[in-house]
Design a protein around this motif. Sequence first.
Motif, short mmCIF file in Angstrom:
data_model
loop_
_atom_site.label_atom_id
_atom_site.label_comp_id
_atom_site.label_asym_id
_atom_site.label_seq_id
_atom_site.Cartn_x
_atom_site.Cartn_y
_atom_site.Cartn_z
N ASP A 22 28.83 30.03 -18.46
CA ASP A 22 27.57 29.71 -19.13
C ASP A 22 27.22 30.85 -20.07
O ASP A 22 27.61 32.01 -19.84
CB ASP A 22 26.45 29.54 -18.09
CG ASP A 22 25.36 28.57 -18.57
OD1 ASP A 22 25.60 27.87 -19.56
OD2 ASP A 22 24.29 28.54 -17.96
N PHE A 23 26.48 30.54 -21.15
CA PHE A 23 26.04 31.61 -22.04
C PHE A 23 24.88 31.14 -22.89
O PHE A 23 24.64 29.95 -23.08
CB PHE A 23 27.18 32.09 -22.94
CG PHE A 23 27.63 31.09 -23.98
CD1 PHE A 23 26.97 30.96 -25.19
CD2 PHE A 23 28.71 30.27 -23.74
CE1 PHE A 23 27.38 30.05 -26.14
CE2 PHE A 23 29.13 29.34 -24.68
CZ PHE A 23 28.46 29.23 -25.89
N ALA A 24 24.15 32.12 -23.40
CA ALA A 24 23.07 31.88 -24.37
C ALA A 24 23.04 33.07 -25.31
O ALA A 24 22.95 34.22 -24.86
CB ALA A 24 21.72 31.71 -23.67
N LEU A 25 23.14 32.80 -26.60
CA LEU A 25 23.12 33.85 -27.62
C LEU A 25 21.74 33.89 -28.26
O LEU A 25 21.36 32.98 -28.98
CB LEU A 25 24.19 33.58 -28.68
CG LEU A 25 25.61 33.27 -28.16
CD1 LEU A 25 26.56 33.08 -29.32
CD2 LEU A 25 26.09 34.36 -27.23
N GLY A 73 18.48 36.26 -30.26
CA GLY A 73 18.38 37.15 -31.41
C GLY A 73 18.51 38.61 -31.09
O GLY A 73 18.95 39.41 -31.93
N ASN A 74 18.16 39.00 -29.85
CA ASN A 74 18.23 40.42 -29.49
C ASN A 74 18.93 40.67 -28.15
O ASN A 74 18.88 41.78 -27.63
CB ASN A 74 16.83 41.04 -29.47
CG ASN A 74 15.90 40.35 -28.48
OD1 ASN A 74 16.27 39.36 -27.85
ND2 ASN A 74 14.69 40.85 -28.36
N HIS A 75 19.55 39.65 -27.59
CA HIS A 75 20.33 39.85 -26.37
C HIS A 75 21.25 38.65 -26.13
O HIS A 75 21.08 37.59 -26.75
CB HIS A 75 19.42 40.07 -25.16
CG HIS A 75 18.58 38.89 -24.80
ND1 HIS A 75 17.42 38.55 -25.48
CD2 HIS A 75 18.72 37.94 -23.84
CE1 HIS A 75 16.88 37.47 -24.94
NE2 HIS A 75 17.66 37.08 -23.95
N ILE A 76 22.21 38.85 -25.24
CA ILE A 76 23.19 37.82 -24.92
C ILE A 76 23.28 37.68 -23.41
O ILE A 76 23.43 38.66 -22.69
CB ILE A 76 24.58 38.19 -25.47
CG1 ILE A 76 24.55 38.34 -26.99
CG2 ILE A 76 25.61 37.13 -25.08
CD1 ILE A 76 25.87 38.84 -27.56
N HIS A 77 23.19 36.44 -22.95
CA HIS A 77 23.41 36.12 -21.54
C HIS A 77 24.79 35.51 -21.38
O HIS A 77 25.18 34.64 -22.17
CB HIS A 77 22.37 35.11 -21.03
CG HIS A 77 20.98 35.64 -20.92
ND1 HIS A 77 20.55 36.35 -19.82
CD2 HIS A 77 19.92 35.56 -21.75
CE1 HIS A 77 19.27 36.69 -19.98
NE2 HIS A 77 18.87 36.21 -21.15
N GLN A 78 25.51 35.93 -20.35
CA GLN A 78 26.79 35.30 -20.01
C GLN A 78 26.93 35.23 -18.49
O GLN A 78 26.57 36.18 -17.80
CB GLN A 78 27.97 36.09 -20.58
CG GLN A 78 28.02 36.13 -22.10
CD GLN A 78 29.23 36.89 -22.60
OE1 GLN A 78 30.36 36.42 -22.53
NE2 GLN A 78 29.00 38.08 -23.12
N VAL A 79 27.45 34.11 -18.03
CA VAL A 79 27.82 33.97 -16.62
C VAL A 79 29.33 33.92 -16.59
O VAL A 79 29.94 32.96 -17.09
CB VAL A 79 27.20 32.72 -15.98
CG1 VAL A 79 27.62 32.62 -14.51
CG2 VAL A 79 25.67 32.77 -16.08
N LEU A 80 29.95 34.94 -16.02
CA LEU A 80 31.40 35.12 -16.07
C LEU A 80 32.01 35.09 -14.67
O LEU A 80 31.39 35.54 -13.71
CB LEU A 80 31.74 36.44 -16.74
CG LEU A 80 31.18 36.67 -18.15
CD1 LEU A 80 31.38 38.11 -18.57
CD2 LEU A 80 31.85 35.71 -19.14
N ARG A 81 33.21 34.56 -14.59
CA ARG A 81 33.94 34.56 -13.33
C ARG A 81 35.31 35.21 -13.54
O ARG A 81 36.11 34.74 -14.35
CB ARG A 81 34.13 33.14 -12.81
CG ARG A 81 34.96 33.05 -11.52
CD ARG A 81 34.92 31.66 -10.90
NE ARG A 81 35.40 30.64 -11.82
CZ ARG A 81 35.26 29.33 -11.62
NH1 ARG A 81 34.63 28.90 -10.54
NH2 ARG A 81 35.71 28.47 -12.51
N SER A 82 35.56 36.29 -12.85
CA SER A 82 36.85 36.96 -12.95
C SER A 82 37.90 36.18 -12.16
O SER A 82 37.59 35.58 -11.12
CB SER A 82 36.75 38.39 -12.41
OG SER A 82 36.44 38.39 -11.03
N ASP A 142 20.43 28.48 -19.60
CA ASP A 142 20.39 27.30 -20.46
C ASP A 142 19.03 27.11 -21.12
O ASP A 142 18.94 26.62 -22.26
CB ASP A 142 20.73 26.05 -19.66
CG ASP A 142 22.19 26.02 -19.22
OD1 ASP A 142 23.00 26.73 -19.84
OD2 ASP A 142 22.52 25.29 -18.27
N LEU A 143 17.97 27.49 -20.42
CA LEU A 143 16.61 27.28 -20.93
C LEU A 143 16.03 28.53 -21.57
O LEU A 143 14.84 28.57 -21.86
CB LEU A 143 15.69 26.83 -19.78
CG LEU A 143 16.03 25.47 -19.16
CD1 LEU A 143 15.11 25.19 -17.98
CD2 LEU A 143 15.92 24.36 -20.19
#
Length: 261
Positions: free
Chosen positions: A65-68, A70-79, A195-196
């Motif tokens: 999951d991710f959201a880009l 204007g001043n930060h980035i969210h990512q949900v990552l699985r190694s 997402d929101l």
Amino acid sequence: MSRKTRGSLINPNEVTIAHTVAKTSRNLFLLGEDFATRTSNSHRKDWILDILEFQSSLMAIDLLDFALMGNHIHQVLRSRPDVVKKWSDHEVARRWLTLCPRSKKRQEVDGKVQYVPIPPKESQIDNLAKSKKRIKNLRAQLSSISWWMRLSCQKVAQRANKEDGGSMGPLWKGRFHATVIEDLSYLLGCCLYVDLNAVQASIAENIEGYDYTSAKIRLDMIRYRQKAKEDQQAQADNQTIQIDSQAEGPAAQAQENACLL
């Protein structure tokens, strides 16, 4: 009290899901619309999308999951260390040299100079694959969330500084923040929050109104597949009608001739 290191939170030998946040320096809108300075950097989000897609094709990291913003980035990552263990030494070398190319070629596109990575040669891949110690380290790096964040943030910063005419100071606010997700309910809640994010920031009224989230991309893909399925069904129905019409033609003509007789 010092902050815990990511190494103490994320075991490199286990599949781990983490929510990461990278913030721009001084929370400036270096990735979006800055109404204070009347500048627009929203096009940089397209850079990030390309980088995430590129890294996803080479690293053993699942971008859940991710959201880009204007001043930060969210990512949900699985190694996925379990995946990278199955790769041969040659495959590890190929992926790493493609991810971090040793050479680039200079070319001009629309009057602007760009440096395009040169694909690795087979001899370079073979030489790197022979170094067992190096390959062991690269396996860990290709499934490392820290390396994922390091490479993606570095590429964005380098391109942004070049666009601004040189180094304008750090693009990112220190190191990224990471929170390990250990259960399904936490994962679902975190993804819903990501997402929101644009809706909560009053940038969009709903998920469909903001293009730079994985939720919007998933919706577009679902609608595209649904439309393709409907178009395929409509085409099949039209072909059936044509076949029926062709079959009915001679029969109708024969019935008409019989009536005339």
